[in-house]
Write an enzyme that holds these catalytic residues in place. Sequence first.
Site, mmCIF file in Angstrom:
data_model
loop_
_atom_site.group_PDB
_atom_site.id
_atom_site.type_symbol
_atom_site.label_atom_id
_atom_site.label_comp_id
_atom_site.label_asym_id
_atom_site.label_seq_id
_atom_site.Cartn_x
_atom_site.Cartn_y
_atom_site.Cartn_z
ATOM 1 N N GLY A 11 0.825 -1.197 0.000
ATOM 2 C CA GLY A 11 0.000 0.000 0.000
ATOM 3 C C GLY A 11 0.858 1.246 0.000
ATOM 4 O O GLY A 11 2.096 1.189 0.019
ATOM 5 N N CYS A 12 0.208 2.397 -0.016
ATOM 6 C CA CYS A 12 0.976 3.638 -0.064
ATOM 7 C C CYS A 12 1.721 3.901 1.234
ATOM 8 O O CYS A 12 2.663 4.700 1.267
ATOM 9 C CB CYS A 12 0.053 4.818 -0.393
ATOM 10 N N THR A 13 1.328 3.219 2.323
ATOM 11 C CA THR A 13 2.033 3.408 3.598
ATOM 12 C C THR A 13 2.997 2.270 3.888
ATOM 13 O O THR A 13 3.601 2.231 4.954
ATOM 14 C CB THR A 13 1.022 3.498 4.760
#
Length: 853
Positions: free
Chosen positions: A827-829
Site C-alpha cells: 500500500g501507499c504506507t
Amino acid sequence: MNDPVLKGAAYALIQANDVALHQGSTPVSERLANPDSHFLAELPAHWRSFEQAVAYPPNQAFIGNIHPRELRRIPRPWHGNLMDDARAGGKHGAIFSEDVLYALMKAVDAFDLVLLDNEFLAPIKEKLLIYEGIKQWGCLARLDKNQAALIRIEELVASGSAEPMYFEHQLVGCVKRAHEYDVALSAHVMFENLVAKATGAAALQLLMNKTRLIPADVDYLIECSEEACGDMNQRGGGNFAKAVGEICGCVNATGSDTRSFCAGPAHAIVEAAALVRSGIYDHVVVLAGGASAKLGMNSRDHVKKGLPMLEDMLGAFAVHIAKNDGISPVIRTDAVGRHKIGSGASPQAVMQAIVADPLADAGLRISDIDIFSAELQNPEITEPAGAGDVPGANYKMIAALGVMRKEFDRSRLNQVVESIGMPGFAPTQGHIPSGVPFLAHCRASILDGTIQRAMIIGKGSLFLGRMTNLFDGISFIIQANAGAKSENEDHQARCGSKKTRVGLTVLGSEHPVSELVKGAEAASAADPCLEVVLIGGKKSGKLAAVAADSPEACLKIMDQMLAQGHLDAAVAMHYAFPLSVSTVGRIITPAFGRKVYLANTTGASATQRVEALVRNTISGIAVAKACGNQAPTVGLLNLEGARQAERILRTLCQNGYRISFAGSGRADGGAVMRGNDLLRGVPDIMVMDSLTGNVMIKVFSAFSSGGGYESSGDGYGPGVGEKYGKVVNIISRASGAPVVAGALLYAAEAARGNLPDVAAAEFAAAKKAGLGDLFCPLTTDRPLEEKAAAPPEKAVDEEIAGIEVFVIEDAVKQLWKNGIYAASGMGCTGPVIMVASEDHTKAIALLKQGGYL
C-alpha cells in the site's frame, strides 16, 4: 544601572522518615505525652520508599523536572499517580536519601559531635562521590576519621547525652550534646542545627553546579531558615550563613542570618537586592536549610485518614542575586510590598499591604502580573489536616482584590484564579513554601518569554514566638530585563560564569586544519560560555591548544582529558564507541529550518534491528531532554522494523514510560513517518537505523555542495548508551566550519544538560516499564510458518497495515491455515495484507494472536 537580577536558584529535597519519627515535633510531643500511642505505632506503616518520594509529582516540580502548572494535568491524589519517568536529579535541584543526609551532617560537623556506626558509614561514602561538587568538599575527610562502634553510640543515647540517628528503624549514629548544661547546645538542638547546616550546604552546592557560580565570586551570604544557633548567652545569635559558605568554598564572602518565621526568605531576598542595588556587593546568595522539627507535623491526620506520611521531605534552597547583566530577570526595589505594624491583620488589609500597594507604586494592575507565588504549600498535605488549599485561598483573595479594584468583573473570578496561580508543590516547612520555590521556574519562564512579570509573596506568623500578636508579610516583583541583550549575552546569562570546555581533534580531516579552527572560532563567538581546546593544533586567538602528532594521538589525549575532568565534552572525526552505544545526530530540515534529532546515525545500539530502533528512540529522547526539550515528539521513519518498534514503544507507554508520538503530516497521520515528514521536520526526533541515519546526515549536510563539503547541521552527534559516561560528538572528515561549529555547540549543550545522567535515567524508566521483556521474543526471530494451502480465492477489498515486510508472507499463511483467504500487497504506507471485508475483524484478531500486529 545597579538593578539587582535573579541569576539563578537551586533546590534540595531530602527524604527523612526516621528523622520525622524521632525528631519531628508532632511525634516527639506525642511520645512525651503518650509513649504507647497507637499513632506512633502506626506511623511507620505509612512511610514512603525513597523511590516513591522521588516519583511524587510535587517533588518533581520542586526540583524542576516539571513545571508546577503541569500538576494540573496529573489527577489527584498525586501520591496515587506517581511519575514513572521521575529522576532524583532535576533541572533546578536534586533529591537526597536519609543515609546521605547523615553523612552530610557528619561532614559539616566542625566539633566532632556526630558519630556514625562505621559499618553504616562505609558504603555511604561511595554514594557521596556521585554528587558533583559535594565530592570535592574538603570536609569529607571527616568521614574517614570517623571512629565509632555501635556499642558506644548505644551508650551515649541511653545516657541521654546524645540524640539518636535512626535509618530504616536501626540505630546508626548519634549527635552528642555540645555542652553539659547549656540547653541551647543540647543534643536535640545541635541535631536540628546540623540538619539545617548540611541541607543548606547541599542547596548552595547545587546552585553552584546548576548555574556555574564560582564560590570565590560570592561576596555575601544570607541564611534565612527557621533554626537559630547560639549558646545560653546568645540564643540564636550565631551565623549559619558563614558556616555554610565555609563548606562550599566561598572564601571571599561574609554573611549573616535573617529570621522572620515563614516570611524570612522574602525579607532576605529584598535585603540581598538592596545590597546589590546599593553597590556594596556584586554577588549575594540567599539560602536556607531544612527544619527537622517540622517533619511529620500533620502526620497524625495523615495516619488517621489512611494516607502516606507526605511530610517526609526536608526542603532547602539557594538563590543567587547579582548586579545587572542586561539579561537576567530584574528584582524591582522600587515596589516592595510590606505589612506594616499599623496595617491591620484582616485578610483584606494584608492583601492591600503586600499586593495592592506595591502594584500601585509600580503603576501596575493585578492583570499585569503573570504569576503570583505565595505560600506554595502542597494541598495534599494541608487539606487532610483541615488547613485547606493554602495557595488556592491566596489566589482567591488576590482575585477578589482585583474585583474590588474594578479591574475585572466578578464573573471572571475563577478564570483569574486559574491564570495567576499554580498548585502548591512545596514541603510544609514554613520558610520553604513561602514564595521562593517558584524562583528558578520564574527565571526560566521570563528568559524564554513565557511570562514577563511575577510577584513573590512571603507571609509569617509572628505570634508564634509569643512576643507579639502581629502578622508579617512582604512581597517583591520580578520582571524581564529591559536591557539590550545580544545572543551572546543571553548564552552568558543562561550558562553562568563557568565555561564549558570542549575538545576538538583537528588532525585527519579532508580539509585543512584552518577550516576546523574557523569552526571553533565561530562556536566560541556564538557562545561565550564555551571554551574550545584544539587537540593537535596550535593556539589561535582565544582558543587553547594541546599538541599531538597524529589522529590516533589526538584521540588518546582527548580520552585522557575527558577522564581527568579537563574536558566536559569532545568532538572528533572518528571514535570507536563500544557496542550498545550509538550517536544521535542533529540536522536542519530544508522546509522550515527546524532542527531535528536523528536517532541514530553511527554505532549500534543493539545487534537486533527492532531492539536497536527502540533503544535509539530512548537515546534520542535523552539527548533532546539534556539539550532542553523536556517533552520531545517522536516519529519513526518508515523502514524495516519500524512497525514492530512502534508496538513495543506504545506498550512501554501503556506501562508508564512517557513518549509523545508525533503525527505524520500526511493525510493518514500516525507515528510511522514518510520522507516528507523528515524534510518538513514534523517530529523533534526521527528514529531510524544507524546506517540510514548516517546517509541522512551526509545528504542533509552536503546536499548544497555536491558532497565534498558538509555545511549544514551539527554532525553525527553524541554517543549515547545506557551506561555510557562521556559526551563525545562525531563529525565527518568532510565537515566544514559550519558543521564543526554546530557540533561544538551541540556538545556543550549535551554536557551542560548532564547527558550521561539523563540517558541513564531514561533507560532506567524504560526498564521499569518492561523494556527488556518486550525484546524477547521479537517477530523477527519467529520460525517460518509451515506450508499452508490457500483457501478458495475471493475478492479482497480491505487492507491490514502495520506488519513487517519480512514476515508478511508468514502472516498470510497464518490466515490461510484458519480458512481466511488473504493476499499480500504494497500500500501507499508500506506492506499490507488484503482480505475480504467480511473477514477483516477476524483476520485482525488472528494476526494479533499470532504476534504479527
